[in-house]
Design a protein around this motif. Sequence first.
Motif, mmCIF file in Angstrom:
data_model
loop_
_atom_site.group_PDB
_atom_site.id
_atom_site.type_symbol
_atom_site.label_atom_id
_atom_site.label_comp_id
_atom_site.label_asym_id
_atom_site.label_seq_id
_atom_site.Cartn_x
_atom_site.Cartn_y
_atom_site.Cartn_z
ATOM 1 N N TYR A 18 39.867 -64.731 27.808
ATOM 2 C CA TYR A 18 39.803 -65.667 26.683
ATOM 3 C C TYR A 18 41.187 -66.154 26.247
ATOM 4 O O TYR A 18 41.296 -66.813 25.211
ATOM 5 C CB TYR A 18 39.070 -65.019 25.513
ATOM 6 N N ASP A 19 42.211 -65.845 27.004
ATOM 7 C CA ASP A 19 43.574 -66.302 26.718
ATOM 8 C C ASP A 19 43.990 -65.964 25.286
ATOM 9 O O ASP A 19 44.438 -66.821 24.521
ATOM 10 C CB ASP A 19 43.696 -67.808 26.972
ATOM 11 N N ILE A 20 43.823 -64.705 24.921
ATOM 12 C CA ILE A 20 44.167 -64.229 23.574
ATOM 13 C C ILE A 20 45.625 -63.778 23.570
ATOM 14 O O ILE A 20 46.037 -62.982 24.422
ATOM 15 C CB ILE A 20 43.251 -63.062 23.160
ATOM 16 N N SER A 21 46.399 -64.263 22.627
ATOM 17 C CA SER A 21 47.792 -63.827 22.506
ATOM 18 C C SER A 21 47.851 -62.530 21.705
ATOM 19 O O SER A 21 47.313 -62.461 20.596
ATOM 20 C CB SER A 21 48.637 -64.900 21.810
ATOM 21 N N ILE A 22 48.489 -61.510 22.260
ATOM 22 C CA ILE A 22 48.580 -60.206 21.613
ATOM 23 C C ILE A 22 50.005 -59.990 21.112
ATOM 24 O O ILE A 22 50.958 -60.002 21.893
ATOM 25 C CB ILE A 22 48.190 -59.074 22.587
ATOM 26 N N ILE A 23 50.142 -59.770 19.807
ATOM 27 C CA ILE A 23 51.441 -59.574 19.168
ATOM 28 C C ILE A 23 51.673 -58.070 19.018
ATOM 29 O O ILE A 23 50.945 -57.394 18.299
ATOM 30 C CB ILE A 23 51.484 -60.283 17.804
ATOM 31 N N PRO A 24 52.663 -57.524 19.705
ATOM 32 C CA PRO A 24 52.779 -56.062 19.795
ATOM 33 C C PRO A 24 53.371 -55.385 18.563
ATOM 34 O O PRO A 24 54.308 -55.900 17.950
ATOM 35 C CB PRO A 24 53.702 -55.866 20.997
ATOM 36 N N LEU A 25 52.812 -54.230 18.225
ATOM 37 C CA LEU A 25 53.463 -53.325 17.291
ATOM 38 C C LEU A 25 54.545 -52.560 18.056
ATOM 39 O O LEU A 25 54.570 -52.575 19.290
ATOM 40 C CB LEU A 25 52.471 -52.336 16.692
ATOM 41 N N THR A 26 55.407 -51.893 17.318
ATOM 42 C CA THR A 26 56.446 -51.072 17.925
ATOM 43 C C THR A 26 56.085 -49.597 17.776
ATOM 44 O O THR A 26 55.655 -49.164 16.703
ATOM 45 C CB THR A 26 57.805 -51.334 17.255
ATOM 46 N N VAL A 27 56.243 -48.840 18.840
ATOM 47 C CA VAL A 27 56.038 -47.396 18.819
ATOM 48 C C VAL A 27 57.387 -46.736 19.093
ATOM 49 O O VAL A 27 58.055 -47.077 20.071
ATOM 50 C CB VAL A 27 55.010 -46.959 19.867
ATOM 51 N N THR A 28 57.781 -45.815 18.214
ATOM 52 C CA THR A 28 59.081 -45.154 18.360
ATOM 53 C C THR A 28 58.883 -43.694 18.752
ATOM 54 O O THR A 28 58.181 -42.946 18.065
ATOM 55 C CB THR A 28 59.884 -45.228 17.048
ATOM 56 N N ILE A 29 59.507 -43.304 19.866
ATOM 57 C CA ILE A 29 59.447 -41.923 20.355
ATOM 58 C C ILE A 29 60.875 -41.434 20.560
ATOM 59 O O ILE A 29 61.632 -42.020 21.338
ATOM 60 C CB ILE A 29 58.672 -41.825 21.680
ATOM 61 N N ASP A 30 61.247 -40.396 19.832
ATOM 62 C CA ASP A 30 62.597 -39.824 19.936
ATOM 63 C C ASP A 30 63.684 -40.888 19.804
ATOM 64 O O ASP A 30 64.664 -40.924 20.571
ATOM 65 C CB ASP A 30 62.756 -39.068 21.255
#
Length: 286
Positions: A19-31
């Motif tokens: 469906y050509d959906i644009s996904i805006i990413p969250l940020t995940v912080t590890i160490d």
Amino acid sequence: MKLMADSTCDLSQEIVEQYDISIIPLTVTIDGKDYKDREDLRTDEFFKRIETSKEPASTGAPSPSLYQHYFKEAVDAGYKEILVICMSSGTSASYQSGELGKQQFLDENPDTDVEIHVVDSKCMSHGSGWLVFKSAQMIEKGALFEEVVNYVEAYKLKVKHYLSVDDLNHLIRSGRISGASAIIGKLLNIKPIMTMKQGKGAVVAKERGRNRVLKYYVEQFNKRNDITQTNFVIIGYTTDIQVAEDLKTKIQHETPFEGDIFLMQMGVAVATHVGPGGLSMFYMEK
């Protein structure tokens, strides 16, 4: 019409691409290192990494400027209408960032005729994903921008969420359950079941053992499902696809539902708070 969502919608890549959906990413912080949800890190890899991490992972909402970037990208591609469906404002700043990004874009483009509508879905994970998927289906069938917006705003509080977890420590860190309750739960093999109420998570049941969790899900589905609106069900999982398969089989055999049932893994941003063994279910309730 361009459809967008933040990465906590947790829709499968197949549907996103279809469906050509644009996904805006969250940020995940590890160490101390930042990763873009879905882009830099996938769920299975995430759980391997946190086994040796020195501190709990954390998540961050997309910035207003990132939203603005996606709006500009869509407009440059020729879109005149943009619908953005965000996770609940009760659990993240994603919606607020989306609104700020929209305002910044409009301020910088005062003569634009582009319409942008940002939705506070009041949902989490595949709950907002359910609305995104439904919107995509409506757009495919020729629905107008206003019709899709009105549907999402009218029905967003009707998306039923259920989530159960195996590892209660993640819920403790999220403030959803007390440490004392978690200790008792572990000793008795009690699994809390959560839902969304007015945009925030709430424990609605506690069942002993996985089989009783599955039974609860099916019983509630038979009582609550809106057969006029639910043309598909989404079952989510973090690490155990077999238990998701088991729930799908029970729905097929113990309910009258004949629509599509999709199994989708939760993304990293959501899995950070849910932990391994998470099982969820989403549909439209009466």
